[in-house]
Structure formats: structure tokens, C-alpha cells
Enzyme design. Structure first.
Site, short mmCIF file in Angstrom:
data_model
loop_
_atom_site.label_atom_id
_atom_site.label_comp_id
_atom_site.label_asym_id
_atom_site.label_seq_id
_atom_site.Cartn_x
_atom_site.Cartn_y
_atom_site.Cartn_z
N ASP A 190 1.09 -1.05 0.26
CA ASP A 190 0.41 -0.16 -0.20
C ASP A 190 1.01 1.33 -0.22
O ASP A 190 1.81 1.58 1.20
CB ASP A 190 -0.83 -0.26 1.00
CG ASP A 190 -1.90 0.77 1.01
OD1 ASP A 190 -1.57 2.73 0.95
OD2 ASP A 190 -2.97 1.27 1.44
N HIS A 191 1.00 1.37 -0.94
CA HIS A 191 2.62 2.94 -0.94
C HIS A 191 1.87 4.23 -0.09
O HIS A 191 2.81 4.77 0.23
CB HIS A 191 1.97 3.49 -2.44
CG HIS A 191 1.62 4.77 -3.17
ND1 HIS A 191 -0.31 3.64 -3.05
CD2 HIS A 191 1.35 5.77 -2.89
CE1 HIS A 191 -0.92 5.33 -3.76
NE2 HIS A 191 0.02 6.35 -4.23
N HIS A 226 -5.93 3.20 1.17
CA HIS A 226 -5.29 3.92 1.98
C HIS A 226 -5.97 4.36 2.94
O HIS A 226 -5.00 4.88 4.02
CB HIS A 226 -5.02 5.27 1.02
CG HIS A 226 -4.17 4.22 -0.91
ND1 HIS A 226 -3.27 3.20 -0.50
CD2 HIS A 226 -4.78 4.29 -1.67
CE1 HIS A 226 -3.03 2.90 -1.79
NE2 HIS A 226 -3.95 4.24 -2.67
C1 BG6 Z 1 -4.32 5.07 -5.90
C2 BG6 Z 1 -5.14 4.75 -6.39
O1 BG6 Z 1 -4.18 3.57 -5.16
O2 BG6 Z 1 -3.80 6.17 -5.12
C3 BG6 Z 1 -5.86 6.00 -7.43
O3 BG6 Z 1 -5.84 3.51 -7.15
C4 BG6 Z 1 -5.51 7.60 -6.59
O4 BG6 Z 1 -6.60 6.23 -7.89
C5 BG6 Z 1 -3.73 7.49 -6.11
O5 BG6 Z 1 -4.97 8.77 -7.55
C6 BG6 Z 1 -3.29 8.31 -5.07
O6 BG6 Z 1 -2.23 8.09 -4.98
P1 BG6 Z 1 -1.42 9.19 -4.77
O7 BG6 Z 1 0.04 8.94 -3.71
O8 BG6 Z 1 -1.10 10.80 -5.57
O9 BG6 Z 1 -1.76 9.58 -2.99
#
Ligand code: BG6
Length: 510
Positions: free
Chosen positions: A184-185, A247
Site C-alpha cells: 500500500d504505497h 489507503h
Molecule cells: C491509487 C489509486 O492507489 O492511489 C488512485 O488507485 C489514486 O486512484 C492514487 O489516484 C493516489 O495516490 P497518491 O500517492 O497520488 O495520493
């Protein structure tokens, strides 16, 4: 751990020509390389089903780095050295031959490096390829060293509790749980990692981090962009599965978890699972009161025309997929009894911002009275995950002057002012943790399943309930009106980072 201490590594990216590899993975590996974090001996293989010349692949990856890397255009010398270790590997994910050849290549490297290298298999592929890849990795005994061979899986991790369980069973049939890194980044973001430090390396907040002092918590992940070219995927996901299930629930875990006994992966993950297990299941009545969904119509964001969601590419013109959701949850445990957690996320909102807001209770007795405290907003701690990356404490102070006038002021900690060092991308941090075998910031099987359990009642209810009249919010707004109403019984509204010294959006009625 720096390069010399890290054991050799064979890195295989299934989907090596895909978008994720191009935008995120290769730029992240490149930055780890130039910062000296990759081992002396390593090789990266980008597996892709169509033939491609090595030189063309290199040029493609270089373009990705030049466009997306946080360090800007690649340095010529460094790129040359890095590119010499990156290889195109033509191969069908469903063909035995791919894995037979891969096995030969990785073993040859081991021989040359005179050590059995760490093996990292990154599944940057559509979910239907997870099974054949796992099957063949197992068949050719490519990931047999359970101490040093790792499988990395991206979301979506299943599409509901049932499919997530099936996926976990499939993976654990072939690999040990400790080999599986579910990404989960958000957990790799610098500010999210800092939340752990903020909470557990300081004494001042932990003692008031509970229901005695905290009135409610807000978690916002807002984006000002639409779904763009991802209509196909998004139609199946929607904001609930795309953002909340992963997230936002992970942010909830880091905010609400108990202090772990150590930084060991299992100790940390046990505490996070406890949070998810404590989330009070939403009842039918809660669904009506405490969950709001929305879909954007057409309009403008930042002066640019924005088509309605239903007019986006690969989206059903009658789509009922939600692009916005806000909800109110309770964490039923000793620490958080009756403290509402408000979560909201959406596309095409006024601005892109991710915030965690801790709203404290008012003082038990207002000694100064409402005349002296002209703005009786409560103390708030506002943690900006992105883009600002700052933590602000809002508290009351006497304004200079002969009279007693009390107004809110801010105390700020900003990355920009506090540090010169550049902030790594989430993927850099996470990839290094995988290479080093630290699974603390990755989802364990039970964690993913517990997160699905939290959102299951919403998915079930939405199947039965009539869909609201979509579209129901304008691009560039803060979502449907009902999302504002959701939080109002608390006497306030959604909070943003203070601008020009004033917290926007928070109005206390009392
Ligand atoms: C991804 C989603 O996991 O996270 C996207 O699939 C979203 O829809 C993105 O835009 C948001 O990530 P960050 O790092 O740009 O906030």
C-alpha cells in the site's frame, strides 16, 4: 543499510513495460542506485510478452526517469552504469518456457556473484496473471529460499472479502506468508512513516491521544483530478475499493494503533489488525446516517473543463460508480470509545490534499468567556501528508495589547523549513524495505481481510439500496452537500490546512 552491506539481488518485474514500472518502479530503483542503496551486484529484469529491442527498452525507461523521477533528468554517467544492470526479458506470464529461461538466468547470476542472491518478484500485472505466475514460480522452484525470496503484490488485493481470501490462499499455497509483501504505497510516504515517529518517539501527545482529550478525528485524501484514462479499472472499483479499503484504512490504523512492543513487522502489524478488528460494524441505520457517496458531474477544476464521470473514457454513461465517499466510523476499544473517525476521499475535488486532523475537546471550563475568546475553535493538530508535508498545532494565545483578547494561533513544523535533505518517493522507501526483508510496512493476509470486513457492510447495502441521483457534486467542490452534513452534529466541519493564518472550514457553533 548501504550498498556494500546489502546482499546481491535479482529483481524481476512482471509487467516490466507497464505504467507502474515506467512511472514509479524504475525511477525508484534508479534513485536508490544513485544514492548508493542498491547492492554492488544486482540485476533488474523487466518481463513483457512482446518482443522489444534492448536499446528501445532502455530508451523507454530513460524517458520514464526523465519525466517522473523526483531527482529530475538522469545523470549520463549514472544512467549508463544503472542501465547496464537492467534487462528486457521477453516472456509470456502463462508460458512455462518464460520461467524455465528465467530460472537459468537467475542461477547464472548466482554463480557469477558466488552467492545465492535475494530474489524479488514484483507482480505489476493484471490480477488474472497472479495465478499462473505463482504456479510457475513454484514449479521451477524460483522462490524456494523462504528467507531471501520475496513476492511483491500491488492492489487491488481482491475485489471483496471472498476474493481476497482466495488470493491469500493461492499465494500461501506456493509461498510462505513472510515472503509476501502486499504494497500500500501510502505506508511508504515520508509523512505517514513520520506519524509513527511523531506518536511513539514523543511523550507529549501520547498521553492525550485518547477519548478523554480527542473529540474526533478526520482523515481526508482529496484529489483534484478525475479518473482520466483509468475508466476501465475505476468502473469496477469506485472510491470505496480504490481508496477507503486500503489507503484511508491504513491511515486510520497508523493514527489509532496502540504502541507496538518493538519495530518488528509482526508486532507492528498485530497492532494495526487490532484497530481494524475494533471498527464498529456499520448497521443499516448507520448506512443512511453515516455514509455518503457521490459522483462528479461536468464542470471546471482550476479553470480547466472537466467532463462528467459518466462521460469519461471507458465509463458507462449510466454508471453508478462512486467517485466520492465520506463516512463516520467508531473504533470500539478502550482508547477510542465514542470518538468518531470521519473519512473522506474523492476525485475532482477543489484541491489535492491529504490530511489527518485531530480535533481536541474544549477546555472543561471556559474561564475567559465568549467575549474574550472571540473565536472559540478547539485545539487542533493538523498533519498534512501531502502536498504540504507539515504538522500544525492550533491553540489559543493572548493577542498583544492592554486587554485580554484570546485568538487561535499556529505552531508549525514543515519539512521545507526543517530539512535540506530531499524526501524520497514512497516506492523508494518500500522497495528498499523489501530488499532488506523488512515487512513492517506491508499488509499481512489478515490485515487485508480485516480491511475488507470493514467495507463489506457498505458494499452489501449499496447492492440493495437505490443509487442516489448521480451526478451529485460539481468538479472543484468538496463533494456532495450531505458530506458536510455528516460531520455537522460535531459542531464543526471538514478542516483544511490553515491558509494565511486561518483554518478554513471549521466553524464551531457553540
Ligand atoms: C491509487 C489509486 O492507489 O492511489 C488512485 O488507485 C489514486 O486512484 C492514487 O489516484 C493516489 O495516490 P497518491 O500517492 O497520488 O495520493
Amino acid at each position: 543499510m548501504k550498498a556494500k552491506e546489502t546482499p546481491p539481488a535479482n529483481i524481476v518485474i512482471f509487467g516490466g513495460k507497464g505504467d507502474l514500472a515506467w512511472r514509479k518502479l524504475i525511477p525508484a530503483f534508479y534513485n536508490l542506485f544513485i544514492s548508493g542503496y542498491l547492492p554492488e551486484q544486482f540485476a533488474i529484469y523487466g518481463v513483457h510478452y512482446e518482443k522489444m529491442e534492448e536499446k528501445k527498452y532502455e530508451a523507454h525507461l530513460l524517458e520514464g526517469i526523465n519525466t517522473f523521477s523526483r531527482t529530475g533528468k538522469a545523470n549520463k554517467e549514472q544512467w549508463k552504469k544503472f542501465a547496464a544492470r537492467v534487462f528486457f526479458f521477453e516472456g509470456d506470464f502463462t508460458a512455462e518456457d518464460t520461467f524455465r529461461r528465467l530460472s537459468g538466468t537467475l542461477s547464472a547470476n548466482d554463480k557469477e556473484w558466488k552467492s545465492r542472491a535475494v530474489r524479488l518478484f514484483y507482480y505489476s500485472v493484471s490480477p488474472r496473471f497472479i495465478e499462473p505466475i505463482s504456479l510457475f514460480l513454484a514449479k521451477f522452484e524460483l522462490a524456494n529460499d523462504t528467507g531471501s525470496d520475496r513476492i511483491v503484490i500491488e492492489k487491488p488485493f481482491g475485489s471483496d472479502l471472498h476474493t481476497a481470501k482466495e488470493l491469500n490462499q493461492l499465494l500461501t499455497k506456493h509461498f510462505k506468508e513472510k515472503q509476501i509483501y502486499r504494497i500500500d504505497h501510502y505506508l511508504g510516504k515520508e509523512t505517514v512513516q513520520n506519524l509513527m515517529a511523531f506518536r511513539f518517539a514523543n511523550i507529549v501527545y501520547e498521553s492525550i491521544w485518547n477519548h478523554n482529550y480527542i473529540e474526533h478525528v478526520q482523515i481526508t485524501v482529496a484529489e483534484n483530478i478525475g479518473v482520466g484514462g483509468r475508466g476501465n479499472y475505476y468502473e469496477q472499483a469506485g472510491a470505496l475499493k480504490d481508496m477507503i479499503q486500503n489507503h484511508l484504512l491504513q491511515l486510520l490504523c497508523v493514527t489509532a494503533m496502540e504502541p507496538p512492543v518493538s519495530l518488528d513487522a509482526e508486532d507492528i502489524r498485530n497492532k494495526k489488525v487490532d484497530v481494524l478488528k475494533s471498527v464498529r460494524p456499520l448497521t443499516k441505520a448507520d448506512m443512511r446516517k453515516n455514509v455518503v457517496r457521490g459522483q462528479y458531474g461536468e464542470g471546471t477544476v482550476n479553470g480547466k473543463k472537466q467532463p462528467a464521470y459518466r462521460e469519461e473514457k471507458n465509463v458507462n454513461p449510466k454508471s453508478t460508480t462512486e467517485t466520492f465517499i465520506s463516512l463516520k466510523l467508531f473504533v470500539d476499544n478502550w482508547r477510542w470509545q465514542n470518538v468518531p473517525f470521519y473519512l473522506r476521499t474523492g476525485k475532482c475535488l477543489e484541491k489535492s490534499t491529504s490530511l489527518i486532523v485531530i480535533q481536541f475537546k474544549p477546555v472543561p471550563y471556559n474561564l475567559f468567556g465568549n467575549k474574550i475568546i472571540s473565536d472559540p475553535r478547539p485545539n487542533q493538530l493538523i498533519i498534512s501528508i501531502q502536498p504540504e508535508m507539515e504538522t500544525t498545532l492550533l491553540f489559543h494565545a493572548k493577542e498583544p495589547g492592554v486587554k485580554m483578547v484570546i485568538k487561535p494561533v499556529e505552531m508549525d513544523f514543515t519539512y521545507k523549513e526543517s530539512y535540506d535533505a530531499p524526501v524520497p518517493e514512497a516506492y523508494e522507501t518500500l522497495l528498499l524495505e523489501i530488499l532488506e526483508g523488512d515487512a513492517a510496512m506491508f499488509m499481512r493476509a489478515d490485515q487485508v481481510e480485516a480491511a475488507w470486513k470493514v467495507v463489506t457492510p457498505i458494499m452489501e447495502a449499496w447492492k440493495k439500496e437505490p443509487v442516489p441521483r448521480f451526478p451529485n457534486y460539481e468538479p472543484g467542490s468538496w463533494g456532495p452537500k450531505a458530506a458536510e452534513v455528516l460531520i455537522q452534529p460535531q459542531g464543526c466541519s471538514w478542516t483544511l490546512l490553515p491558509e494565511n493564518g486561518i483554518t478554513k472550514n471549521t466553524i464551531r457553533k457553540k
